[in-house]
Design a protein around this motif. Structure first.
Motif, PDB file in Angstrom:
ATOM      1  N   PRO A 115       0.837  -1.208   0.000  1.00 11.00           N
ATOM      2  CA  PRO A 115       0.000   0.000   0.000  1.00 11.00           C
ATOM      3  C   PRO A 115       0.870   1.255   0.000  1.00 11.00           C
TER       4      PRO A 115
ATOM      5  N   GLU B 241       2.811   4.397   1.049  1.00 12.36           N
ATOM      6  CA  GLU B 241       3.303   4.898   2.331  1.00 12.36           C
ATOM      7  C   GLU B 241       2.782   6.320   2.509  1.00 12.36           C
ATOM      8  N   ARG B 242       2.064   6.550   3.572  1.00  8.45           N
ATOM      9  CA  ARG B 242       1.512   7.880   3.831  1.00  8.45           C
ATOM     10  C   ARG B 242       2.141   8.472   5.091  1.00  8.45           C
TER      11      ARG B 242
ATOM     12  N   CYS C  51      -1.110   7.022  -4.464  1.00  7.13           N
ATOM     13  CA  CYS C  51      -2.525   6.634  -4.439  1.00  7.13           C
ATOM     14  C   CYS C  51      -3.105   6.720  -5.853  1.00  7.13           C
TER      15      CYS C  51
ATOM     16  N   ARG D 218      -8.004  -2.248  -3.659  1.00  8.31           N
ATOM     17  CA  ARG D 218      -7.981  -2.301  -2.205  1.00  8.31           C
ATOM     18  C   ARG D 218      -8.159  -0.891  -1.649  1.00  8.31           C
ATOM     19  N   PRO D 219      -8.960  -0.721  -0.598  1.00  5.84           N
ATOM     20  CA  PRO D 219      -9.291   0.627  -0.094  1.00  5.84           C
ATOM     21  C   PRO D 219      -8.073   1.477   0.241  1.00  5.84           C
ATOM     22  N   GLU D 220      -6.990   0.850   0.729  1.00  3.27           N
ATOM     23  CA  GLU D 220      -5.822   1.637   1.124  1.00  3.27           C
ATOM     24  C   GLU D 220      -5.079   2.246  -0.065  1.00  3.27           C
ATOM     25  N   PHE D 221      -5.465   1.873  -1.294  1.00  3.64           N
ATOM     26  CA  PHE D 221      -4.826   2.444  -2.488  1.00  3.64           C
ATOM     27  C   PHE D 221      -5.615   3.624  -3.061  1.00  3.64           C
TER      28      PHE D 221
ATOM     29  N   CYS E  56      -5.859   9.805  -1.375  1.00  5.45           N
ATOM     30  CA  CYS E  56      -5.606  10.261  -0.001  1.00  5.45           C
ATOM     31  C   CYS E  56      -6.749  11.155   0.484  1.00  5.45           C
TER      32      CYS E  56
ATOM     33  N   HIS F 165      -1.863  12.695   6.270  1.00  4.07           N
ATOM     34  CA  HIS F 165      -1.410  11.360   5.886  1.00  4.07           C
ATOM     35  C   HIS F 165      -1.495  11.263   4.361  1.00  4.07           C
TER      36      HIS F 165
ATOM     37  N   CYS G 285       0.273  10.292   0.467  1.00  4.37           N
ATOM     38  CA  CYS G 285       1.236   9.505  -0.304  1.00  4.37           C
ATOM     39  C   CYS G 285       2.262  10.440  -0.923  1.00  4.37           C
TER      40      CYS G 285
END
Length: 390
Positions: free
Chosen positions: A14, A16-17, A102, A130-133, A136, A141, A143
């Motif tokens: 995923p 990195e934020r 993202c 996937r939701p984490e992608f 932002c 937080h 990317c």
């Protein structure tokens, strides 16, 4: 062969934020160095290139003089330009792709059904990411792409980060400008995300990645039509345009403030890529237009911590780099970024898609709908299997 392919996403990593360094922070004891300055770039067209002087959608609906091509965009002084917004979009897409950013532009629903019923789509892919992608949401937080270029989430005005890079218009050198002949483009086909074999991975778990267009052999002419092409609509399905020709040279300046080391490394990688690669920009990329080489010429680094510190009176905190010194600086930051942060699957694909010079034995064109897409035996064929689709 199909004119585009996808740079894959590593779904196990995923984005990195982290909290961005804000614009007003110039220095501080014990904190990592921040990079500010300006970079001068030269851009050279390797194929004809075209960016319209006005909306091509509007042009198609009201062609006042069908014999007059749409001109290339110019600034107020009459110089041909590549808008800074176009360059910024190009570099941002590369930082997102190679730096594991993202999915800023992912919508999830594509190709609305022509039934008149709102909310029905042929391609519903919201569950294929996937939701984490996703884009932002929180300006504390972000990317790497959102930290560099900014983040503005719709309907969340309190979650705005303006970004730390500004790119001016690239202005053409008048001595290099050579107009290509006016041309009728072939019709540009609308995306077909419902063709799952192209737009999803082989297991159909996730989207295939981010779309990029292949370079065409510069010794071949761009794909053209003999005149306007009409389908069922009153307006033509293609455009009559006047591109700039091979070897037109543009110059641009990129300003940056408070970039962290990995952010500057990502930005420089997006500019220089790797040996044997070339960028693509502008209109009609699927038809063979828009291949362009970016070359850093001069870099000025401004050390605000030194410039405004009491102990540095009389020193302006500026460092000028060009030639071999600039090449070494760029190589150091780019290689460090690649070792620690590179999205390797994406780079592997982009090396193939943006290979320069391209394979002269491959011709790129959209497979025919009736003669290829509508055939049952092609329903599950991948893009690589379109090479002999004529």
């Amino acid at each position: 062969m199909n004119p585009y392919d996808f740079a894959r996403i590593d779904w196990s990593r995923p984005p990195e934020r982290r909290k961005p360094v804000w614009h007003h922070r110039l220095f501080g004891a014990g904190l990592p160095r921040l990079y500010s300055g300006r970079l001068e770039l030269r851009l050279t067209a390797r194929t004809p290139i075209f960016i319209a002087a006005y909306s091509l959608a509007a042009a198609g609906k009201a062609i006042k003089d069908p014999k007059k091509p749409v001109p290339f965009i110019q600034d107020g002084t009459g110089h041909y330009i590549i808008p800074g917004t176009s360059l910024k979009g190009l570099l941002r897409s590369l930082v997102e792709t190679l730096g594991n950013g993202c999915l800023t532009l992912f919508d999830g629903n594509y190709e609305q059904e022509k039934t008149g019923e709102r909310g029905r789509y042929k391609a519903v892919y919201k569950d294929k990411v996937r939701p984490e992608f996703l884009h932002c949401q929180d300006d504390t937080h972000l990317c790497i792409a959102c930290r560099i270029f900014g983040s503005l989430k719709e309907h969340k005005r309190e979650s705005i980060f303006m970004g730390k890079v500004n790119i001016g218009d690239a202005q053409a050198d008048p001595e290099t400008v050579a107009l290509y002949k006016p041309m009728y483009t072939q019709p540009l086909v609308e995306p077909k995300p419902h063709h799952r074999a192209f737009y999803l991975d082989e297991q159909e778990r996730y989207i295939a990645g981010r779309k990029f267009y292949f370079h065409h052999d510069p010794d071949r002419e761009p794909l053209q039509a003999s005149g306007y092409v009409y389908f069922r609509r009153a307006e033509p399905a293609n455009r009559y345009i006047h591109p700039l020709g091979y070897d037109t040279v543009f110059y641009a300046r990129l300003d940056f403030t408070n970039l962290e080391r990995d952010e500057l490394g990502a930005l420089l990688l997006a500019i220089v890529l790797e040996k044997g690669m070339c960028h693509k920009i502008g209109y009609a990329k699927p038809l063979g237009l828009g291949s362009i080489a970016l070359e850093p010429l001069r870099l000025e680094l401004i050390d605000y911590a030194r410039r405004y510190s009491f102990s540095a009176r009389g020193q302006d905190g500026r460092e000028q780099l060009q030639g071999e010194a600039l090449a070494q600086f760029i190589d150091e930051l780019v290689e460090e970024f690649k070792r620690e942060h590179l999205q390797r699957l994406a780079m592997e694909d982009l090396r193939r898609i943006w290979r320069w010079p391209p394979d002269p034995d491959v011709e790129y064109y959209y497979p025919d709908k009736a003669g290829w897409f509508d055939l049952p035996e092609n329903a599950r064929k991948r893009i690589a299997e379109t090479r002999d689709s004529a």
